[in-house]
Scaffold this motif. Sequence first.
Motif, PDB file in Angstrom:
ATOM      1  N   VAL A 163      52.041  41.074  42.343  1.00  0.00           N
ATOM      2  CA  VAL A 163      52.713  40.066  43.165  1.00  0.00           C
ATOM      3  C   VAL A 163      52.307  38.657  42.730  1.00  0.00           C
ATOM      4  CG1 VAL A 163      52.832  39.108  45.499  1.00  0.00           C
ATOM      5  CG2 VAL A 163      53.063  41.567  45.151  1.00  0.00           C
ATOM      6  N   LEU A 164      51.013  38.436  42.539  1.00  0.00           N
ATOM      7  CA  LEU A 164      50.549  37.107  42.147  1.00  0.00           C
ATOM      8  C   LEU A 164      51.015  36.747  40.736  1.00  0.00           C
ATOM      9  CD1 LEU A 164      46.952  37.193  43.641  1.00  0.00           C
ATOM     10  CD2 LEU A 164      48.928  35.929  44.495  1.00  0.00           C
ATOM     11  N   GLY A 165      51.156  37.778  39.882  1.00  0.00           N
ATOM     12  CA  GLY A 165      51.695  37.514  38.558  1.00  0.00           C
ATOM     13  C   GLY A 165      53.136  37.037  38.626  1.00  0.00           C
ATOM     14  N   GLU A 166      53.940  37.643  39.507  1.00  0.00           N
ATOM     15  CA  GLU A 166      55.323  37.200  39.658  1.00  0.00           C
ATOM     16  C   GLU A 166      55.388  35.818  40.312  1.00  0.00           C
ATOM     17  OE1 GLU A 166      57.887  40.007  41.517  1.00  0.00           O
ATOM     18  OE2 GLU A 166      57.092  41.726  40.393  1.00  0.00           O
ATOM     19  N   GLU A 167      54.425  35.512  41.167  1.00  0.00           N
ATOM     20  CA  GLU A 167      54.408  34.203  41.809  1.00  0.00           C
ATOM     21  C   GLU A 167      53.820  33.125  40.906  1.00  0.00           C
ATOM     22  OE1 GLU A 167      55.252  33.165  45.201  1.00  0.00           O
ATOM     23  OE2 GLU A 167      56.484  34.961  44.925  1.00  0.00           O
ATOM     24  N   GLY A 168      53.191  33.541  39.788  1.00  0.00           N
ATOM     25  CA  GLY A 168      52.590  32.579  38.884  1.00  0.00           C
ATOM     26  C   GLY A 168      51.351  31.919  39.446  1.00  0.00           C
ATOM     27  N   ILE A 169      50.567  32.667  40.227  1.00  0.00           N
ATOM     28  CA  ILE A 169      49.362  32.130  40.856  1.00  0.00           C
ATOM     29  C   ILE A 169      48.142  32.742  40.172  1.00  0.00           C
ATOM     30  CG2 ILE A 169      48.029  32.037  42.999  1.00  0.00           C
ATOM     31  CD1 ILE A 169      50.641  32.079  44.522  1.00  0.00           C
ATOM     32  N   ALA A 170      47.215  31.903  39.748  1.00  0.00           N
ATOM     33  CA  ALA A 170      46.002  32.378  39.081  1.00  0.00           C
ATOM     34  C   ALA A 170      45.072  33.029  40.108  1.00  0.00           C
ATOM     35  CB  ALA A 170      45.300  31.216  38.393  1.00  0.00           C
ATOM     36  N   SER A 171      44.428  34.087  39.670  1.00  0.00           N
ATOM     37  CA  SER A 171      43.525  34.808  40.575  1.00  0.00           C
ATOM     38  C   SER A 171      42.406  35.452  39.781  1.00  0.00           C
ATOM     39  CB  SER A 171      44.276  35.887  41.364  1.00  0.00           C
ATOM     40  OG  SER A 171      44.835  36.852  40.486  1.00  0.00           O
ATOM     41  N   GLU A 172      41.245  35.577  40.418  1.00  0.00           N
ATOM     42  CA  GLU A 172      40.109  36.259  39.809  1.00  0.00           C
ATOM     43  C   GLU A 172      40.062  37.700  40.306  1.00  0.00           C
ATOM     44  OE1 GLU A 172      36.600  34.097  40.697  1.00  0.00           O
ATOM     45  OE2 GLU A 172      37.208  32.278  39.609  1.00  0.00           O
ATOM     46  N   PRO A 173      39.708  38.670  39.436  1.00  0.00           N
ATOM     47  CA  PRO A 173      39.647  40.067  39.869  1.00  0.00           C
ATOM     48  C   PRO A 173      38.723  40.285  41.071  1.00  0.00           C
ATOM     49  CG  PRO A 173      39.506  39.905  37.483  1.00  0.00           C
ATOM     50  CD  PRO A 173      39.416  38.516  38.007  1.00  0.00           C
ATOM     51  N   GLY A 174      37.610  39.523  41.110  1.00  0.00           N
ATOM     52  CA  GLY A 174      36.709  39.671  42.238  1.00  0.00           C
ATOM     53  C   GLY A 174      37.349  39.261  43.557  1.00  0.00           C
ATOM     54  N   ALA A 175      38.208  38.246  43.520  1.00  0.00           N
ATOM     55  CA  ALA A 175      38.903  37.813  44.730  1.00  0.00           C
ATOM     56  C   ALA A 175      39.884  38.879  45.202  1.00  0.00           C
ATOM     57  CB  ALA A 175      39.635  36.496  44.465  1.00  0.00           C
ATOM     58  N   LEU A 176      40.609  39.475  44.259  1.00  0.00           N
ATOM     59  CA  LEU A 176      41.549  40.541  44.637  1.00  0.00           C
ATOM     60  C   LEU A 176      40.808  41.755  45.176  1.00  0.00           C
ATOM     61  CD1 LEU A 176      44.163  40.373  41.724  1.00  0.00           C
ATOM     62  CD2 LEU A 176      44.141  39.180  43.916  1.00  0.00           C
ATOM     63  N   ARG A 177      39.633  42.023  44.610  1.00  0.00           N
ATOM     64  CA  ARG A 177      38.858  43.169  45.098  1.00  0.00           C
ATOM     65  C   ARG A 177      38.416  42.942  46.548  1.00  0.00           C
ATOM     66  NH1 ARG A 177      35.134  42.841  41.662  1.00  0.00           N
ATOM     67  NH2 ARG A 177      36.267  43.936  40.024  1.00  0.00           N
ATOM     68  N   LEU A 178      38.018  41.731  46.865  1.00  0.00           N
ATOM     69  CA  LEU A 178      37.622  41.419  48.236  1.00  0.00           C
ATOM     70  C   LEU A 178      38.799  41.523  49.198  1.00  0.00           C
ATOM     71  CD1 LEU A 178      35.303  38.324  47.631  1.00  0.00           C
ATOM     72  CD2 LEU A 178      34.599  40.579  48.438  1.00  0.00           C
ATOM     73  N   LEU A 179      39.970  41.033  48.793  1.00  0.00           N
ATOM     74  CA  LEU A 179      41.152  41.116  49.649  1.00  0.00           C
ATOM     75  C   LEU A 179      41.576  42.560  49.865  1.00  0.00           C
ATOM     76  CD1 LEU A 179      43.233  38.151  48.153  1.00  0.00           C
ATOM     77  CD2 LEU A 179      42.107  38.204  50.382  1.00  0.00           C
ATOM     78  N   ALA A 180      41.510  43.363  48.814  1.00  0.00           N
ATOM     79  CA  ALA A 180      41.908  44.770  48.937  1.00  0.00           C
ATOM     80  C   ALA A 180      40.985  45.524  49.889  1.00  0.00           C
ATOM     81  CB  ALA A 180      41.913  45.430  47.559  1.00  0.00           C
ATOM     82  N   ARG A 181      39.695  45.235  49.831  1.00  0.00           N
ATOM     83  CA  ARG A 181      38.764  45.894  50.750  1.00  0.00           C
ATOM     84  C   ARG A 181      38.951  45.410  52.177  1.00  0.00           C
ATOM     85  NH1 ARG A 181      32.892  45.082  48.556  1.00  0.00           N
ATOM     86  NH2 ARG A 181      32.532  45.665  50.728  1.00  0.00           N
ATOM     87  N   ALA A 182      39.227  44.115  52.360  1.00  0.00           N
ATOM     88  CA  ALA A 182      39.403  43.570  53.706  1.00  0.00           C
ATOM     89  C   ALA A 182      40.684  44.067  54.357  1.00  0.00           C
ATOM     90  CB  ALA A 182      39.417  42.041  53.644  1.00  0.00           C
ATOM     91  N   ALA A 183      41.676  44.523  53.578  1.00  0.00           N
ATOM     92  CA  ALA A 183      42.947  44.992  54.138  1.00  0.00           C
ATOM     93  C   ALA A 183      42.809  46.323  54.856  1.00  0.00           C
ATOM     94  CB  ALA A 183      43.985  45.106  53.028  1.00  0.00           C
ATOM     95  N   ARG A 184      41.775  47.091  54.569  1.00  0.00           N
ATOM     96  CA  ARG A 184      41.527  48.375  55.237  1.00  0.00           C
ATOM     97  C   ARG A 184      42.722  49.316  55.125  1.00  0.00           C
ATOM     98  NH1 ARG A 184      36.046  48.197  55.926  1.00  0.00           N
ATOM     99  NH2 ARG A 184      35.413  46.272  56.963  1.00  0.00           N
ATOM    100  N   GLY A 185      43.341  49.379  53.940  1.00  0.00           N
ATOM    101  CA  GLY A 185      44.416  50.339  53.712  1.00  0.00           C
ATOM    102  C   GLY A 185      45.796  49.850  54.077  1.00  0.00           C
ATOM    103  N   SER A 186      45.931  48.628  54.602  1.00  0.00           N
ATOM    104  CA  SER A 186      47.235  48.100  55.012  1.00  0.00           C
ATOM    105  C   SER A 186      47.746  47.109  53.973  1.00  0.00           C
ATOM    106  CB  SER A 186      47.123  47.413  56.379  1.00  0.00           C
ATOM    107  OG  SER A 186      48.299  46.693  56.687  1.00  0.00           O
ATOM    108  N   MET A 187      48.910  47.401  53.380  1.00  0.00           N
ATOM    109  CA  MET A 187      49.471  46.499  52.378  1.00  0.00           C
ATOM    110  C   MET A 187      49.952  45.202  53.019  1.00  0.00           C
ATOM    111  SD  MET A 187      49.868  46.229  49.148  1.00  0.00           S
ATOM    112  CE  MET A 187      49.910  47.887  48.447  1.00  0.00           C
ATOM    113  N   ARG A 188      50.484  45.279  54.232  1.00  0.00           N
ATOM    114  CA  ARG A 188      50.928  44.055  54.891  1.00  0.00           C
ATOM    115  C   ARG A 188      49.738  43.140  55.179  1.00  0.00           C
ATOM    116  NH1 ARG A 188      53.870  45.935  59.228  1.00  0.00           N
ATOM    117  NH2 ARG A 188      52.035  45.981  60.571  1.00  0.00           N
TER     118      ARG A 188
END
Length: 585
Positions: free
Chosen positions: A195-220
């Motif tokens: 999604v961020l690649g399509e939006e053209g937004i730079a991101s660090e893998p560590g930041a995405l890892r933190l967001l994925a864990r904080a979502a607790r299984g919910s994509m929304r």
Amino acid sequence: MSYLVLARKYRPRGFDAMVGQEHVVQALANALTQQRLHHAYLFTGTRGVGKTTVSRILAKSLNCTGPDGSGGITASPCGVCDACRDIDAGRFVDYVELDAASNRGVDEISQLLDQAVYKPVLGRFKVYMIDEVHMLSTTAFNAMLKTLEEPPEYLKFVLATTDPQKVPPTVLSRCLQFNLRPMAPQTVQEHLARVLGEEGIASEPGALRLLARAARGSMRDALSLTDQAIAFGGGALAEAGVRQMLGAVDRSHAVRILEALAAGDGAGLVAAVDALRGLGLSAAGTLEELATLLQQMAVLQAVPEAGDTDDPDAPTVARLAGLLPADETQLVYSIALHGRAELALAPDEYSGLMMVLLRALAFRPAGGPAARAPDTAATAAARPRPAPSTVASAPSRPTLAAAAAAAPAPAALRVEAPEPPPWLDAPDELAPADEAAAIAAPPAVPAPLAAPTVNATPLGDRWNALVRRMVEANTIGALVRELALQAQCIGVEQSVWTLRVERETLRSAANVDKLQEALGAALGAPVRLVVEAGAVDDSPARREAAERARRQAEAEQIIHDDPLVRALLAQYKTARIVPGSVKPH
């Protein structure tokens, strides 16, 4: 132009765009391809896993006409025909979404069902989607049962709920149920990267890892947090900024704690907690990060090739896995998990965190880090079997009590170890000669409970058979049945039956009359019943109790005669068979 949030902008438009729910996609795609369409579907799962999305894609699949207007039911809706575009825009007249949380009464459901008699206006099927269906009232559920069971051929029901336990079984039995699972953090992280690649937004893998864990299984939730992180970071996602936004604990704190535990450094643990307090970081988040790190260490210790080479923390995890033995890793992991539940009971969360870490330090197995090398597959296979010894020197049977008694405490926390309980003085194993002698000598068998004596007579046999027949035919019940079971037949002369009953409460006239009527029906002829007071020694109840006692005694004797049981009783001097634990089949 108004901004469209990521969760809505990147909502999947077809089954091929869905992630993390392959089991549901495969079942629905096959059903659509083979035209095996059920009339009611129930989608369950936590928030943000795709229940509404699957419902809309299913509605498009049922009503898609293709780019040229000649298409039929398909598992791959085109997305360009009028039906597909109108369903995506929420204006398709034959697709109705009802929020049961705000329309939970029987009137709203009745109004919806009244429209079911009319055929679709534009589409091939009319689809009713009821979200949070468990919120409907009981009368609303009852009102829709008949239509849900036998709807018109052009009507399809799609129900969605986060709490299927509250949906009545009568509704569940009328639906095909699909459970949408929480998504794995790795799946969420990969989708966020796309999604961020399509939006053209730079991101660090560590930041995405933190967001994925904080979502607790919910994509929304993951996409909503990503929106928040983009705003927080000014258009970019840096790990430090996301960690600050989420209030997450940096892994370096968990690494410092584990290094202090491995070194037996109590002062280092206290300093680590003080540092967390000074930064205002969450104690629960610290234990969560600690448990995550310990889990990765345990996996690496058990299966070295299972490590994630793409994880930038992999070298740190590998180093820590070499500092702690596998059993100590498991122990600290368990203490960290249970400690999170105890934080609410502590005077404050930091003192609770301190006690959890000191408990992990106090329960470290004996020997210390220098004397106990970490377990590996090679060392575990080459380790010799410990000689027979007391529990204090035999690591083959560790317990928390033994570990706490034997572990050397740090200098600042040293206390006198309590004396081991007397049963720990017994040897773990017997010498072969002693073991053979112990098995040969039968262990003491506790005396069985005394069974009631029965003086069986032919009249008793006849009366017992009659009572069993009346009980099985259900012609006697409650106190009348108890009267028959407790009675002893002492005489039969023509149509007069004489019984003896000890309990006065059973000898009431009403009970006797009912038993007399049931007995006459069983014999096929009228009888007169005479009941006198006195002790009994042959009644159906006493016979049943004697039979139960006999079977119980046989079962206990079988257990005591078993060679394995005899060996265990001989090896462990304080072992015993718990009275009442043996039950006959």
